[in-house]
Design an enzyme around this catalytic site. Structure first.
Site, PDB file in Angstrom:
ATOM      1  N   CYS A 130       0.068   3.686   2.780  1.00 19.18           N
ATOM      2  CA  CYS A 130       0.540   3.112   4.296  1.00 19.18           C
ATOM      3  C   CYS A 130       1.978   3.312   4.260  1.00 19.18           C
ATOM      4  CB  CYS A 130       0.014   1.565   4.206  1.00 19.18           C
ATOM      5  SG  CYS A 130      -1.690   1.233   4.148  1.00 19.18           S
ATOM      6  N   CYS A 186       0.941  -1.190  -0.023  1.00 18.39           N
ATOM      7  CA  CYS A 186       0.079  -0.075  -0.006  1.00 18.39           C
ATOM      8  C   CYS A 186       0.972   1.186   0.178  1.00 18.39           C
ATOM      9  CB  CYS A 186      -0.913  -0.182   1.138  1.00 18.39           C
ATOM     10  SG  CYS A 186      -1.924   1.311   1.336  1.00 18.39           S
TER      11      CYS A 186
END
Length: 280
Positions: A131, A128
């Protein structure tokens, strides 16, 4: 005639008429033999014959050297470990109050054992981009708030658990505290980091909650227990029935008396009539 006399005297005559004395020929043969004959070499304390044409040579026991092709140096091994570790971005900048969750049981126990301490659960994925970009900021918040516990849940390693907890968007955060249980849950990125700051400022002050630590919702605990991919068991808590005066207060009220059975309304044109049973 001369050749016969030379042979008789012990000299040697070549086919071309060259005469050589026996002593000279013997010395030449000895010299050639000395060049060809192997010399003695001392190896490990004993003399052995070898094809070396020089004089005697004392050679000690040979030491074997490790091949540099197959064995890596300690420096190279440390560099390889450092490179491999630098690829795990979610392990960079971790603070003492940050820890990665290993299982569903670990998550449940960590929330229960936290007591009245504020706990932030961070759901992330190694692939991600949001993230990864947000991780340094979360580490900074953890450093500024050492009394807050940050728990990391790797979505790629715990997909089944995240599915049972209804986590379908990343990065995702949940705040927990004591008997209050879950305080809030939301998803944010660097662009919407204000959500995280506001939630941290709101729930950061210490509060003394009355009652045991709640942790996950009971519906979530049951969902984790029903998940066959997880090694987690949970038994639903029985509902306690109060006794004495408290039981009288919690007694279910008597059902209200219903009126006599009536027939439905019948619409006839513009008039409405109610047909009531005669009681027969």
């Amino acid at each position: 005639m001369a050749a016969a006399q030379a042979v008789a005297k012990g000299s040697v005559v070549s086919p071309c008429g060259y005469r050589a004395s026996p002593g000279l020929l013997g010395r030449r043969r000895g010299a050639v033999a000395a060049r060809i004959a192997p010399s003695a070499v001392r190896i490990g304390g004993s003399w052995k014959k070898t094809a070396f044409l020089g004089g005697r040579l004392a050679v000690g026991p040979r030491r074997s050297r490790p091949e540099s092709r197959n064995l890596a140096s300690p420096v190279q091994m440390n560099m390889n470990l450092a490179i491999g570790k630098s690829m795990r971005w979610w392990e960079k900048g971790l603070q003492p109050n940050m820890r990665e969750i290993e299982s569903a049981q670990d998550l449940v126990d960590s929330l229960i054992n936290a007591g009245d301490r504020l706990v932030i659960v961070d759901f992330f994925s190694p692939g991600c981009g949001g993230c990864r970009a947000l991780h340094p900021k979360i580490c900074q918040f953890a450093e500024q708030n050492p009394d807050v516990l940050f728990l990391q849940v790797n979505y790629e390693e715990h997909k089944s658990m995240c599915y049972s907890l209804h986590v379908h968007v990343l990065p995702f955060f949940r705040f927990y505290r004591g008997a209050q249980g879950r305080l809030c849950s939301f998803s944010c990125t660097n662009a919407t980091i204000k959500k995280f700051k506001d939630a941290l400022a709101k729930h950061k002050p210490d509060r003394c909650s009355i009652g045991p630590t709640r942790g996950l919702e009971e519906s979530e605990l049951l969902a984790l227990a029903e998940n066959k991919d997880l090694q987690f068991t949970y038994t639903k808590k029985p509902e306690l029935i109060p006794s004495g005066d408290a039981a009288a207060e919690h007694t279910a009220p008597e059902p209200a008396k219903l009126p006599g059975v009536t027939k439905p309304l019948i619409r006839l044109g513009s008039e409405e009539r109610s047909l009531v049973s005669s009681g027969r």
